[in-house]
Design a protein around this motif. Structure first.
Motif, PDB file in Angstrom:
ATOM      1  N   GLY A  90     -44.490  39.446  22.959  1.00 44.31           N
ATOM      2  CA  GLY A  90     -45.328  40.494  22.654  1.00 44.31           C
ATOM      3  C   GLY A  90     -45.107  41.245  21.336  1.00 44.31           C
ATOM      4  N   SER A  91     -43.881  40.996  20.672  1.00 46.20           N
ATOM      5  CA  SER A  91     -43.809  41.380  19.479  1.00 46.20           C
ATOM      6  C   SER A  91     -44.248  40.757  18.132  1.00 46.20           C
ATOM      7  N   LEU A  92     -44.389  41.614  16.994  1.00 46.69           N
ATOM      8  CA  LEU A  92     -45.125  40.924  15.633  1.00 46.69           C
ATOM      9  C   LEU A  92     -44.293  41.263  14.643  1.00 46.69           C
ATOM     10  N   VAL A  93     -43.772  40.129  14.355  1.00 45.51           N
ATOM     11  CA  VAL A  93     -42.600  40.202  13.120  1.00 45.51           C
ATOM     12  C   VAL A  93     -43.115  39.735  11.916  1.00 45.51           C
ATOM     13  N   LEU A  94     -42.765  40.610  10.875  1.00 41.76           N
ATOM     14  CA  LEU A  94     -43.222  40.098   9.579  1.00 41.76           C
ATOM     15  C   LEU A  94     -41.881  39.598   8.605  1.00 41.76           C
ATOM     16  N   PHE A  95     -42.149  38.461   8.265  1.00 42.16           N
ATOM     17  CA  PHE A  95     -40.948  37.760   7.700  1.00 42.16           C
ATOM     18  C   PHE A  95     -41.099  37.710   6.068  1.00 42.16           C
ATOM     19  N   VAL A 213     -45.028  36.395  11.292  1.00 43.08           N
ATOM     20  CA  VAL A 213     -45.988  36.424  10.183  1.00 43.08           C
ATOM     21  C   VAL A 213     -45.291  36.361   8.938  1.00 43.08           C
ATOM     22  N   VAL A 214     -45.108  35.332   7.942  1.00 44.96           N
ATOM     23  CA  VAL A 214     -44.710  35.039   6.878  1.00 44.96           C
ATOM     24  C   VAL A 214     -45.683  35.798   6.103  1.00 44.96           C
ATOM     25  N   GLY A 215     -45.082  36.896   5.201  1.00 43.55           N
ATOM     26  CA  GLY A 215     -45.520  37.400   4.044  1.00 43.55           C
ATOM     27  C   GLY A 215     -44.992  37.169   2.492  1.00 43.55           C
ATOM     28  N   HIS A 216     -45.910  36.977   1.514  1.00 45.54           N
ATOM     29  CA  HIS A 216     -45.422  36.909   0.372  1.00 45.54           C
ATOM     30  C   HIS A 216     -44.708  38.152  -0.339  1.00 45.54           C
ATOM     31  N   VAL A 217     -44.026  38.203  -1.240  1.00 47.61           N
ATOM     32  CA  VAL A 217     -43.356  39.217  -1.945  1.00 47.61           C
ATOM     33  C   VAL A 217     -43.711  39.376  -3.270  1.00 47.61           C
ATOM     34  N   THR A 218     -43.750  40.687  -3.779  1.00 52.52           N
ATOM     35  CA  THR A 218     -44.266  41.030  -5.187  1.00 52.52           C
ATOM     36  C   THR A 218     -42.903  40.558  -6.145  1.00 52.52           C
ATOM     37  N   LYS A 219     -42.958  40.722  -7.413  1.00 48.86           N
ATOM     38  CA  LYS A 219     -41.935  40.379  -8.531  1.00 48.86           C
ATOM     39  C   LYS A 219     -40.904  41.386  -8.132  1.00 48.86           C
ATOM     40  N   GLU A 220     -41.233  42.590  -7.739  1.00 46.92           N
ATOM     41  CA  GLU A 220     -40.238  43.757  -7.487  1.00 46.92           C
ATOM     42  C   GLU A 220     -39.263  43.303  -6.244  1.00 46.92           C
ATOM     43  N   GLY A 221     -40.012  42.246  -5.193  1.00 46.83           N
ATOM     44  CA  GLY A 221     -38.976  42.058  -4.317  1.00 46.83           C
ATOM     45  C   GLY A 221     -39.770  42.562  -2.769  1.00 46.83           C
ATOM     46  N   VAL A 233     -46.270  46.382  12.174  1.00 48.08           N
ATOM     47  CA  VAL A 233     -45.527  45.345  12.882  1.00 48.08           C
ATOM     48  C   VAL A 233     -44.369  45.989  13.615  1.00 48.08           C
ATOM     49  N   ASP A 234     -43.729  45.241  14.474  1.00 48.38           N
ATOM     50  CA  ASP A 234     -42.660  45.658  15.212  1.00 48.38           C
ATOM     51  C   ASP A 234     -41.394  45.395  14.411  1.00 48.38           C
ATOM     52  N   ALA A 235     -41.213  44.556  13.564  1.00 44.93           N
ATOM     53  CA  ALA A 235     -40.106  44.562  12.685  1.00 44.93           C
ATOM     54  C   ALA A 235     -40.504  43.715  11.403  1.00 44.93           C
ATOM     55  N   VAL A 236     -39.623  44.162  10.296  1.00 40.17           N
ATOM     56  CA  VAL A 236     -39.777  43.576   9.013  1.00 40.17           C
ATOM     57  C   VAL A 236     -38.200  42.971   8.615  1.00 40.17           C
ATOM     58  N   ILE A 237     -38.511  41.867   8.509  1.00 46.53           N
ATOM     59  CA  ILE A 237     -37.017  40.988   8.231  1.00 46.53           C
ATOM     60  C   ILE A 237     -37.347  40.318   6.839  1.00 46.53           C
TER      61      ILE A 237
END
Length: 460
Positions: A90-95, A213-221, A233-237
């Motif tokens: 039941g968790s939503l994790v942003l990767f 959920v995989v997320g793209h990153v900006t040039k600043e990271g 989301v529940d967690a950001v990794i």
């Protein structure tokens, strides 16, 4: 009939404006306002943010049973440590992570391990075809009938396939490629990312499915898209690493089910990512003995002590203003330590360039590194080598005092295990407990005293 409205939306924070502006008033970011056409339709109050609970009535907190959330252990210790002990249903994790760093590889490996344990996994890719995903799975040696691969970017179709497959875990790569048909803006825009994430959150909470959920990153990271995405989301990794090194660091910056201080370290090999059980040996294996400006420091990353080599190079400047360059540590902290050395110790550093580096490319941000930075700078400036069997721990104050740090026992235990014979620590940390055997512990009260012990061989 829906009404079209032209607006400009900040891609960093989601601020909306009827006209274009060079700088966003919300987050002060330059050139982030992008034109979007929004349809004003009745559904806007509804589908993506539907109720996630059938019983919406309030319940007294005294009647709620506090139960430990069940977890699905992946068997990969480094991954489970960062998540807090395993995958929570039941968790939503942003990767997030840089392109090519290994996000898809790691998540496909985790999918293979979970599916081999009997858990059904649905891997949804919006960037690769089925054959491309199969080629990566063959390279990783993944062969499980419980792992299902889907190539789709339509959020309604993805939700329908989740209903049919009934998986325990869903991997979505990536959120910037998925689109909602009722939102007219392009995939990856603020509106699309927000609405698609809301749908996934409703699916995860209502069906008890863990979604990565995989997320793209900006040039600043930072993860691309509005900051509200990280709040939902529940967690950001973050998956970090240097291009010129094979190891990767998994770091949680938000976690509702565990600590945000834990890190996991992996080694990128041809057969995939292999967890590193003892990272201190990895960071110290190429250390040169008898070099000036080199010292070993002990940093705590969550509950794990990590020993790394801190290097400093101090040379006369060729410019009017000396350079201060830091890699792996805070640049402002380096300037502060150099000011303390000049004012309290008497080192003339105002005409010297200083370069500070954490060997191996790892990034550390802890006050306990202060004393190590001070000694490495003094060692390079005086051209006096340090002992390869010394480890230095301590926080430095503006008056030159050495302050105590937390979890000194774990740091010293790790140093003794790796063969270090002497530890220079704050004097306060030597009081109130029995010092460990097998390693000489010297307590110091000032930076001047620590430099005398390490570089001049004096003892208290």
């Amino acid at each position: 009939m829906s009404k079209k409205k032209l607006t400009f939306v900040c891609q960093a924070c989601g601020y909306e404006s009827p006209k274009w502006m060079g700088r966003c008033p919300g987050c002060q970011t330059w050139n982030s306002m992008v034109e979007e056409r929004i349809h004003s339709v009745p559904w806007a109050a509804g589908k993506g943010v539907a109720s996630i609970s059938k019983n919406a009535s309030p319940v007294p907190i005294t009647q709620i049973k506090a139960e430990e959330a069940p977890r699905l252990p992946t068997g990969v210790g480094e991954f489970d440590r960062v998540l807090g002990g395993g995958v929570v249903p039941g968790s939503l994790v942003l990767f997030g992570g840089d392109p090519g760093i290994g996000k898809s590889t790691l998540l496909l490996q985790i999918s293979g391990i979970l599916s081999e344990q009997g858990h059904r996994v649905l891997y949804v890719s919006g960037e690769e075809s089925l054959k491309q995903t199969k080629m990566r799975a063959d390279r990783l040696g993944i062969e499980s009938a419980e792992l299902f691969i889907l190539t789709e970017t339509h959020i309604d179709e993805i939700e329908r396939q989740i209903d049919q497959a009934e998986p325990k875990v869903v991997i979505l790569d990536s959120i910037q490629t998925v689109y909602h048909p009722e939102v007219s803006s392009t995939p990856g825009s603020v509106a699309q990312v927000r609405e698609c994430t809301a749908v996934l959150m409703r699916v995860a909470k209502s069906k008890g499915i863990a979604i990565f959920v995989v997320g793209h990153v900006t040039k600043e990271g930072a993860i691309a898209g509005p900051k509200i995405l990280e709040h939902m989301v529940d967690a950001v990794i973050y998956f970090e690493g240097e291009r010129h090194h094979t190891y990767r660091i998994l770091r949680a910056v938000k976690n509702r089910f565990g600590s945000t201080n834990e890190i996991g370290i992996f080694d990128m090999q041809e057969s995939g990512l292999v967890e590193v059980v003892n990272p201190s040996e990895l960071f110290l294996e190429e250390r040169a003995h008898g070099a000036a400006g080199s010292i070993v420091v002990a940093s705590m990353e969550g509950t794990r002590p990590v020993l790394v080599e801190l290097q400093a190079l101090v040379t006369p400047t060729s410019f009017g203003t000396p350079r201060r360059t830091a890699t792996g540590v805070d640049h402002h902290r380096v300037s502060l330590i150099m000011a303390v050395l000049e004012k309290r110790v008497g080192l003339l550093l105002q005409n010297q360039d200083a370069y500070i580096n954490v060997a191996g490319g790892v990034k550390l941000n802890e006050p306990a590194l202060d004393l190590g930075m001070a000694i490495s700078i003094a060692s390079s400036f005086r051209e006096k080598p340090t002992s390869p069997y010394d480890v230095v721990i301590g926080e430095v104050g503006l008056t030159g005092e050495v302050r105590g740090v937390s979890r000194i026992e774990q740091r010293l235990t790790e140093a003794r295990k790796l063969g270090f014979k002497r530890a220079i620590i704050p004097y306060k940390n030597t009081l109130g407990w029995e010092l460990p055997e097998g390693i000489e512990v010297i307590g110091v009260q000032s930076v001047q005293e620590a430099i005398q012990v390490v570089l001049e061989g004096e003892t208290r």
